[in-house]
Design a protein around this motif. Structure first.
Motif, short mmCIF file in Angstrom:
data_model
loop_
_atom_site.label_atom_id
_atom_site.label_comp_id
_atom_site.label_asym_id
_atom_site.label_seq_id
_atom_site.Cartn_x
_atom_site.Cartn_y
_atom_site.Cartn_z
N LEU A 287 0.81 -1.21 0.00
CA LEU A 287 0.00 0.00 0.00
C LEU A 287 0.85 1.27 0.00
O LEU A 287 0.50 2.26 -0.66
CB LEU A 287 -0.93 -0.01 1.22
N GLY A 288 1.97 1.26 0.72
CA GLY A 288 2.81 2.45 0.79
C GLY A 288 3.33 2.92 -0.56
O GLY A 288 3.15 4.09 -0.92
N PRO A 289 3.97 2.05 -1.35
CA PRO A 289 4.40 2.49 -2.68
C PRO A 289 3.26 2.91 -3.58
O PRO A 289 3.44 3.77 -4.45
CB PRO A 289 5.13 1.25 -3.23
N ALA A 290 2.07 2.30 -3.42
CA ALA A 290 0.92 2.72 -4.24
C ALA A 290 0.53 4.16 -3.94
O ALA A 290 0.21 4.93 -4.85
CB ALA A 290 -0.26 1.79 -3.99
N VAL A 291 0.57 4.54 -2.66
CA VAL A 291 0.28 5.93 -2.29
C VAL A 291 1.34 6.86 -2.87
O VAL A 291 1.02 7.95 -3.38
CB VAL A 291 0.19 6.07 -0.76
N GLU A 292 2.60 6.43 -2.83
CA GLU A 292 3.67 7.24 -3.40
C GLU A 292 3.51 7.38 -4.92
O GLU A 292 3.73 8.45 -5.48
CB GLU A 292 5.03 6.61 -3.07
N ASP A 293 3.13 6.29 -5.59
CA ASP A 293 2.91 6.35 -7.04
C ASP A 293 1.79 7.33 -7.38
O ASP A 293 1.86 8.07 -8.37
CB ASP A 293 2.58 4.96 -7.58
N SER A 294 0.72 7.32 -6.58
CA SER A 294 -0.40 8.23 -6.82
C SER A 294 0.04 9.68 -6.65
O SER A 294 -0.34 10.56 -7.43
CB SER A 294 -1.55 7.90 -5.88
N ALA A 295 0.85 9.94 -5.62
CA ALA A 295 1.31 11.31 -5.38
C ALA A 295 2.25 11.80 -6.48
O ALA A 295 2.29 13.00 -6.79
CB ALA A 295 2.01 11.40 -4.03
N ASN A 296 2.99 10.86 -7.10
CA ASN A 296 3.94 11.23 -8.16
C ASN A 296 3.32 11.19 -9.55
O ASN A 296 4.02 11.40 -10.54
CB ASN A 296 5.15 10.31 -8.12
N GLY A 297 2.02 10.89 -9.64
CA GLY A 297 1.34 10.88 -10.93
C GLY A 297 1.59 9.65 -11.77
O GLY A 297 1.37 9.68 -12.99
N LYS A 298 2.02 8.54 -11.18
CA LYS A 298 2.28 7.32 -11.93
C LYS A 298 1.00 6.49 -12.04
O LYS A 298 0.02 6.74 -11.34
CB LYS A 298 3.39 6.51 -11.25
N ASP A 299 1.05 5.50 -12.91
CA ASP A 299 -0.07 4.58 -13.07
C ASP A 299 -0.09 3.63 -11.90
O ASP A 299 0.70 2.68 -11.82
CB ASP A 299 0.06 3.82 -14.39
N VAL A 300 -1.00 3.86 -10.93
CA VAL A 300 -1.01 3.10 -9.69
C VAL A 300 -1.36 1.64 -9.94
O VAL A 300 -0.73 0.72 -9.40
CB VAL A 300 -2.01 3.73 -8.70
N TYR A 301 -2.35 1.38 -10.79
CA TYR A 301 -2.85 0.03 -10.96
C TYR A 301 -1.84 -0.87 -11.68
O TYR A 301 -1.67 -2.04 -11.32
CB TYR A 301 -4.18 0.07 -11.72
N THR A 302 -1.16 -0.32 -12.68
CA THR A 302 -0.14 -1.10 -13.35
C THR A 302 1.02 -1.41 -12.41
O THR A 302 1.51 -2.55 -12.36
CB THR A 302 0.38 -0.35 -14.59
N ALA A 303 1.47 -0.38 -11.66
CA ALA A 303 2.57 -0.59 -10.72
C ALA A 303 2.18 -1.59 -9.63
O ALA A 303 2.99 -2.44 -9.22
CB ALA A 303 2.98 0.74 -10.10
N PHE A 304 0.94 -1.50 -9.15
CA PHE A 304 0.49 -2.44 -8.12
C PHE A 304 0.44 -3.86 -8.67
O PHE A 304 0.84 -4.81 -7.99
CB PHE A 304 -0.89 -2.03 -7.60
N ALA A 305 -0.05 -4.02 -9.90
CA ALA A 305 -0.13 -5.35 -10.49
C ALA A 305 1.26 -5.95 -10.67
O ALA A 305 1.48 -7.14 -10.38
CB ALA A 305 -0.86 -5.29 -11.84
N VAL A 306 2.22 -5.13 -11.12
CA VAL A 306 3.59 -5.62 -11.28
C VAL A 306 4.18 -5.99 -9.93
O VAL A 306 4.80 -7.06 -9.77
CB VAL A 306 4.45 -4.57 -12.00
N ARG A 307 3.98 -5.13 -8.94
CA ARG A 307 4.54 -5.37 -7.61
C ARG A 307 3.92 -6.63 -6.99
O ARG A 307 4.62 -7.46 -6.40
CB ARG A 307 4.30 -4.15 -6.73
N MET A 308 2.61 -6.78 -7.12
CA MET A 308 1.94 -7.95 -6.57
C MET A 308 2.39 -9.21 -7.29
O MET A 308 2.59 -10.27 -6.66
CB MET A 308 0.42 -7.78 -6.68
N GLY A 309 2.56 -9.13 -8.60
CA GLY A 309 3.05 -10.28 -9.35
C GLY A 309 4.44 -10.70 -8.90
O GLY A 309 4.72 -11.91 -8.76
#
Length: 349
Positions: A287-309
């Motif tokens: 959850l922490g990196p997802a919040v950071e990705d959202s604050a930095n304007g990155k694609d949260v869902y893609t990053a979360f899917a990669v991280r979870m994978g």
């Protein structure tokens, strides 16, 4: 208030307060503070004093400094650097298993694997990660100081530590943990910036695998990772209703109450406490990196899917490694039992 209830509210409050302080202060990698808070507060007892905190910070600087020393070897002498990293990882697990120094072993594993990998991107990134670890540790202990007077422990003798395995078993378990962490570390060296969270997850898995057997490895390692992903998705959806720090604080408090109630058996569970500890820590790392990705304007869902994978992949590898290594060990023991003893030499005539 009942002792178990006090422990539940203390753990959840320390978790939520440390998260709120870390994000309010805008420290780098703020999710590290609640991870430390949960790991330090999960074991019942009073918080560290100022002198003990100072010693813990020095220990953290020492263990992470080992990672900084490995960076020149990895850059100019990669084979030597990897061998030194493997030795440091093995030593970290040996400290955890044989000497009972779980916190020292975990910090040494983080220093060797995480800091040295981050240093291959840039020395500034490595020092930023060290700064985050130190500030996160201080915030976690300071949160304990704030919360503990409201939910203290009962006075009484300290709990006895669990029995330690023998020297031979300790060496085997340390080798098993090293074989789990080292391949992921080698893969992370190819793209350290992408695999930092994966290294943290693998360190957590490797430390946990040193305390479980092959039979329960699949249920604990894989089950806790998948459940942590479900909780992280639920928290992200609820946080989207009102995306501010106050909402994040209350969600963390409620989630901490649930995890602590499971951990301390206030809510019955067929899983051990290590399972719920891994669920909570993995959820925070997701959850922490997802919040950071959202604050930095990155694609949260893609990053979360990669991280979870990646988390699922390293968890499956950890389970397979534990099962295979234990099978080979049992097979070797079985052959020793079946082999006949050596014949006695004949006496000279």
């Amino acid at each position: 208030m009942h002792l178990q209830a006090r422990r539940v509210f203390r753990l959840s409050a320390v978790l939520a307060v440390s998260l709120a302080l870390a994000y309010a202060m805008a420290v780098p990698l703020p999710y590290i503070a609640p991870v430390f808070a949960f790991m330090l507060t999960a074991t019942p007892g009073p918080p560290l004093g100022p002198k003990a905190l100072f010693g813990l910070v020095l220990l953290l600087l020492l263990t992470t400094g080992v990672g900084l020393l490995l960076i020149p070897f990895l850059v100019h002498y990669p084979v030597t650097g990897v061998l030194l990293a493997a030795l440091g990882i093995y030593l970290s697990f040996y400290l955890t298993v044989h000497l009972g120094k779980g916190l020292v072993g975990a910090l040494l594993a983080v220093g060797v694997a995480l800091i040295s990998a981050a240093g291959l991107v840039s020395y500034a990134l490595a020092t930023t990660v060290i700064q985050s670890l130190v500030i996160g540790m201080i915030i976690a202990v300071a949160s304990q100081w704030v919360v503990y007077p409201w939910f203290p422990e009962n006075p009484g003798p300290a709990q006895r530590p669990p029995p330690k395995p023998g020297a031979e078993d300790s060496k085997w378990i340390a080798l098993r943990g090293t074989l789990i962490l080292l391949p992921v570390y080698l893969v992370a060296l190819s793209n350290p910036a992408m695999y930092l969270a994966t290294i943290m997850k693998t360190v957590s898995l490797s430390q946990q695998s040193s305390l479980i057997d092959a039979r329960s490895a699949g249920r604990e390692l894989i089950g806790s990772t998948f459940l942590a992903g479900c909780f992280a998705i639920l928290a992200w959806v609820l946080l989207g209703i009102c995306p501010n720090l106050w909402m994040f604080f209350w969600l963390t408090l409620l989630g901490g109450i649930y995890f602590a109630a499971k951990l301390y058996r206030l809510i019955p569970s067929r899983f051990p406490g290590s399972f719920w500890l891994n669920v909570a820590v993995t959820m925070l790392i997701l959850l922490g990196p997802a919040v950071e990705d959202s604050a930095n304007g990155k694609d949260v869902y893609t990053a979360f899917a990669v991280r979870m994978g990646l988390f699922v992949a390293v968890t499956l590898y950890a389970w397979l490694a534990v099962y295979t290594l234990e099978w080979l060990r049992e097979r070797r023991r079985h052959k020793r039992r079946r082999s006949p003893p050596p014949a006695a030499p004949m006496a000279a005539g």
